[in-house]
Design a protein around this motif. Structure first.
Motif, mmCIF file in Angstrom:
data_model
loop_
_atom_site.group_PDB
_atom_site.id
_atom_site.type_symbol
_atom_site.label_atom_id
_atom_site.label_comp_id
_atom_site.label_asym_id
_atom_site.label_seq_id
_atom_site.Cartn_x
_atom_site.Cartn_y
_atom_site.Cartn_z
ATOM 1 N N TRP A 54 1.276 3.846 -3.365
ATOM 2 C CA TRP A 54 1.072 4.976 -3.274
ATOM 3 C C TRP A 54 1.491 6.162 -3.653
ATOM 4 C CZ3 TRP A 54 -3.275 8.770 -3.392
ATOM 5 C CH2 TRP A 54 -3.243 9.689 -2.749
ATOM 6 N N GLY A 55 3.331 5.611 -3.404
ATOM 7 C CA GLY A 55 4.378 6.995 -3.340
ATOM 8 C C GLY A 55 4.573 7.123 -5.206
ATOM 9 N N ALA A 62 4.090 1.423 -10.414
ATOM 10 C CA ALA A 62 3.766 0.556 -9.257
ATOM 11 C C ALA A 62 3.933 -0.810 -8.959
ATOM 12 C CB ALA A 62 2.294 1.046 -9.005
ATOM 13 N N ALA A 70 0.912 -1.036 -0.214
ATOM 14 C CA ALA A 70 0.107 0.110 0.093
ATOM 15 C C ALA A 70 0.795 1.398 0.337
ATOM 16 C CB ALA A 70 -1.372 0.213 0.979
ATOM 17 N N VAL A 71 1.710 1.518 0.677
ATOM 18 C CA VAL A 71 2.581 3.046 1.093
ATOM 19 C C VAL A 71 3.512 3.097 0.032
ATOM 20 C CG1 VAL A 71 4.903 3.480 1.935
ATOM 21 C CG2 VAL A 71 3.430 2.385 3.515
ATOM 22 N N SER A 113 2.998 6.096 -7.184
ATOM 23 C CA SER A 113 1.518 7.121 -8.008
ATOM 24 C C SER A 113 1.712 8.219 -7.919
ATOM 25 C CB SER A 113 0.271 6.086 -7.591
ATOM 26 O OG SER A 113 0.410 5.101 -7.818
ATOM 27 N N SER A 114 1.985 8.915 -6.642
ATOM 28 C CA SER A 114 2.197 10.447 -6.358
ATOM 29 C C SER A 114 3.054 11.470 -6.678
ATOM 30 C CB SER A 114 1.520 10.187 -4.914
ATOM 31 O OG SER A 114 2.582 10.254 -3.991
#
Length: 431
Positions: A53-54, A290, A49-50, A56-57
């Motif tokens: 998200w990292g 990702a 999850a971490v 993708s952002s």
């Protein structure tokens, strides 16, 4: 279990998932989860999850969907037709004549696209019918288009360079600048080969339809003005230090929209088709990035990059032999994966080894792009081959065969890059 056994298990798992038809991004994520769950102490779900998200952002990655959208907009305009009309009068005196429109057209469109497949498809849609109508042989027309289409990856802006810059933490603006001279040199090699072929086969090159005066040539060149202005806006803003790569991408999108509006090809259907096409392509790329980021993290926890770096270092390869080994590795990998997957999947493992060997990261980025270009025209997973197969209805084996001379020209380009590294590093060092 030994590190090599773990590596073998992960590789088998990856190809099993890919072979079963699972999306590449999901396959990478699945293999990473297997590795972290079975061979590390950290909970796999939390790490996934971490990491996703990292990755993708990332702000740096914002340039990618914008450049993709710009290419989609141009793909649906009359830009290609205008380019052919502007270029054709100036190449009729060269041996090979209108065949050079493939190379020059791809080089120009690459400077406003960033995608090899988009470059090949757009220029092919323009040149294939025109050259066939004038009697140019299919094999040299298709081969030159497949080879020159790969310039979309090397001449900035380049999607692969953005991906490499994010993965290797290298300045994307410097990578863009580093790709200019190699891109021009590779295009020159392609045109040089076409000249030699034309001199050896003069009977296969049709005579020009008409001879134009200088005034008439200049008049036809007006069709090149829109694309030249767009290139100047995108690349000029980067090189002048006015805009970052992300800001220049936004400039490119606005410029492409204005260009299509002036041409009269911008309507609601064109706009939505380009936006949806860019969204679909970027979502695929983002999912791959990702998954690769999670796989890189997983391999880091297992310790595979360190073990691989130590193993390669233990082989005692000279930098030149390491370069050849990496080139062969990427070409082989390109038989099974697309370019973006190759870069993001290998960077986490190879960067420690490359840095230990003393390779300049800008130089290595250009090198990787060139060998990934070579993978674009190697079957069975050669994107440019797929594009041309769909456009020409020819067998993919035939297309791969007529493209081989351009593959070997890229091999020469890799050697030139090794013996003269300033080809890639001179401009970025003076930025």
């Amino acid at each position: 279990m030994s590190d090599f056994a773990i590596t073998g298990l992960l590789i088998v798992s990856l190809f099993a998932l890919l072979g079963s038809g699972v999306w590449i991004g999901l396959a990478l994520t699945g293999v990473a989860w297997i590795g972290m769950q079975l061979f590390s102490a950290r909970p796999a779900g939390d790490a996934m999850a971490v990491t996703i998200w990292g990755s993708s952002s990332s702000w740096t990655l914002t340039a990618l969907p914008l450049f993709v959208w710009m290419g989609e907009i141009l793909f649906r305009t009359r830009l290609s037709e205008s380019m052919f009309r502007g270029l054709a009068p100036w190449v009729t005196w060269l041996p090979g004549r209108l065949l050079h429109t493939n190379v020059i057209g791809c080089a120009i469109f690459a400077a406003v696209s960033g995608s090899s497949a988009a470059t090949c498809a757009t220029i092919g849609r323009m040149s294939l019918p025109e050259l066939a109508q004038r009697g140019y042989p299919d094999h040299i027309t298709i081969g030159s288009l497949a080879g020159a289409g790969t310039l979309g990856l090397l001449i900035p802006p380049s999607i692969i360079m953005i991906v490499y810059g994010v993965a290797a933490d290298v300045s994307i603006a410097k990578l863009f600048i580093g790709g200019v001279i190699p891109g021009i040199l590779l295009a020159t090699l392609f045109s040089g080969y076409l000249m030699v072929w034309a001199l050896l086969h003069p009977d296969q090159v049709p005579q020009p339809d008409q001879r134009l005066s200088w005034r008439q040539k200049l008049h036809e060149s007006r069709h090149l003005i829109p694309v030249v202005l767009l290139i100047a806006a995108v690349l000029g803003s980067i090189y002048a230090g006015i805009a970052t790569a992300t800001e220049a991408a936004a400039v490119g999108v606005v410029g492409a929209l204005l260009l299509s509006a002036v041409q009269g090809s911008l309507n609601w259907q064109t706009f939505t088709l380009s936006l949806m096409g860019a969204t679909r392509l970027y979502c695929m790329i983002a999912l791959i990035l990702a998954g690769a980021a999670f796989l890189t993290l997983s391999m880091g926890y297992i310790g595979l990059p360190r073990e691989l770096a130590e193993w390669i270092s233990g082989l005692g390869l000279s930098p030149f032999m390491l370069m050849l080994a990496l080139a062969a590795f990427y070409i082989l990998l390109g038989c099974f994966l697309d370019g973006i997957s190759m870069v993001v999947l290998t960077m986490g493992v190879l960067l420690p080894t490359v840095q230990a060997a003393g390779f300049d990261m800008i130089w290595f980025g250009v090198f990787v792009v060139i060998v990934v270009e070579m993978a674009q025209i190697t079957p069975p997973v050669g994107f440019n081959l797929f594009v041309l197969q769909g456009m020409t209805k020819k067998d993919i084996g035939y297309i791969a065969r007529v493209t081989m001379p351009f593959f070997f020209l890229m091999c020469i380009m890799v050697l030139l890059l090794w013996f003269f590294p300033q080809i890639a590093t001179w401009m970025p060092s003076h930025m």
